[in-house]
Design an enzyme around this catalytic site. Sequence first.
Site, mmCIF file in Angstrom:
data_model
loop_
_atom_site.group_PDB
_atom_site.id
_atom_site.type_symbol
_atom_site.label_atom_id
_atom_site.label_comp_id
_atom_site.label_asym_id
_atom_site.label_seq_id
_atom_site.Cartn_x
_atom_site.Cartn_y
_atom_site.Cartn_z
ATOM 1 N N THR A 1 -12.289 18.933 13.754
ATOM 2 C CA THR A 1 -11.947 17.665 14.937
ATOM 3 C C THR A 1 -10.751 16.893 14.625
ATOM 4 O O THR A 1 -10.037 16.546 15.409
ATOM 5 C CB THR A 1 -12.979 16.748 15.171
ATOM 6 O OG1 THR A 1 -14.281 17.322 15.637
ATOM 7 C CG2 THR A 1 -12.837 15.801 16.429
ATOM 8 N N HIS B 1 -7.711 18.958 15.310
ATOM 9 C CA HIS B 1 -7.397 18.966 16.603
ATOM 10 C C HIS B 1 -6.572 17.763 17.034
ATOM 11 O O HIS B 1 -5.624 17.772 17.632
ATOM 12 C CB HIS B 1 -8.613 18.899 17.433
ATOM 13 C CG HIS B 1 -9.388 20.353 17.512
ATOM 14 N ND1 HIS B 1 -8.711 21.532 18.311
ATOM 15 C CD2 HIS B 1 -10.506 20.766 17.230
ATOM 16 C CE1 HIS B 1 -9.752 22.389 18.138
ATOM 17 N NE2 HIS B 1 -10.787 21.887 17.291
ATOM 18 N N GLU C 1 -15.738 11.429 8.492
ATOM 19 C CA GLU C 1 -16.916 11.985 7.504
ATOM 20 C C GLU C 1 -16.293 11.153 6.151
ATOM 21 O O GLU C 1 -15.255 11.218 5.620
ATOM 22 C CB GLU C 1 -16.534 13.480 7.114
ATOM 23 C CG GLU C 1 -16.837 14.324 8.355
ATOM 24 C CD GLU C 1 -16.508 15.642 7.944
ATOM 25 O OE1 GLU C 1 -16.590 16.644 8.947
ATOM 26 O OE2 GLU C 1 -15.889 16.354 6.943
ATOM 27 N N CYS D 1 -26.475 4.249 22.404
ATOM 28 C CA CYS D 1 -26.706 3.102 23.436
ATOM 29 C C CYS D 1 -28.022 2.481 23.101
ATOM 30 O O CYS D 1 -28.307 1.127 23.288
ATOM 31 C CB CYS D 1 -26.586 3.307 24.715
ATOM 32 S SG CYS D 1 -28.067 4.483 25.618
ATOM 33 N N ASP E 1 -15.274 36.608 10.513
ATOM 34 C CA ASP E 1 -14.002 35.749 10.555
ATOM 35 C C ASP E 1 -12.731 36.692 10.372
ATOM 36 O O ASP E 1 -13.224 38.051 9.875
ATOM 37 C CB ASP E 1 -14.178 34.640 9.496
ATOM 38 C CG ASP E 1 -13.287 33.548 9.845
ATOM 39 O OD1 ASP E 1 -11.942 33.870 9.990
ATOM 40 O OD2 ASP E 1 -13.729 32.375 10.145
#
Length: 354
Positions: free
Chosen positions: A44, A47, A68, A97, A199
């Site tokens: 992420t 990205h 992390e 929440c 892969d």
Amino acid sequence: MCGTMKAIVKKESAYGAVLTDMPIPEINDHEVMIRVKATSICGTDVHIYNWDDWAKGRIKAPYIFGHEFTGEIVKVGKQVTRAKIGDYVSAETHIVCNQCNMCLTGQQHLCQDTNILGVDMDGCFAEFVKVPEQNVWQNPSDMPVELASIQEPLGNAVHTVLHTPVSGKSVAIFGCGPIGLMAIAVAKSAGAVQVFAIDKNEYRLELAQKMGANHIVDIGKEDPVVKIRQLTRLEGADVICEMSGHPAAINQALEACTNGGKVNILSLPERPVTIDITNQIVFRGLTVQGITGRKMFETWRQVSDLLRTKTIDVQPVVTHTLPFEDFKEGFELMRKGTCGKVVLVMPSYQRGKK
């Protein structure tokens, strides 16, 4: 606590990031302040660094990213009762929440109003980070910082694999990024009789072998659907873990699954993916499960126990440990795919180890 700290900042809505001084955050009554010892780079984060279409639609620069990490609590809010200064911790990065139906029925990982550390708010690519007390996870004092910092992504692998019972079954992992590599170890430890690693990256396929995969499938050289069916009595794998996010791989994953099998999808494709729901899913009775985050805190306990008892060994996944200031080298390794997990170690921790 006041002053400034070093942080990796997504300064502009464009490619890259900068190391700069940022204000040390102020904590609220229910939060703790953590001095970061080590932090690892996630897909992420790549990205966000690349500023791809997903990042453009989600991220609001400037801000500190990263999610992390491991570190030591140095300050606690007035309403904090469990966490203590000096505790060696990591953290669940989904901040929920506690009010929606999902939260109230014990499914906090599906909270309808989740905010993610390092995505929707300032993260841990910094000397200090703040999190709610309820998100803190206590680490064993002897856990190496490299392992402590990757428990969050290991939790993704555990949640993806163990969502479906895999003992005595064949499991195919599509995508051998760091989480896919960890998923191999999880599947083996859970009793999978065959684990396929799929892969096109030779470096990561070699790592997949080290992690215990029974069969390596290079999609640049052979058709994974054909290969998997050949090795499963022409039936296909019982459980598929899709971790690549590539449209072609997602379709291959569905085709490689046995009739009545399970497909668990953790990956985040950048764009909508076209699949044949009628023929690939409905007529074959497949169950397709989206996987988000980790169960709070069932998955964290599983991760901690797997590491503590040495039931799994994910150390081979950590291929690079770099000084925090060399983050650009780490991101370049991730972008090229010439690494497993890249861990950045903070200067203060480096000094303390000398």
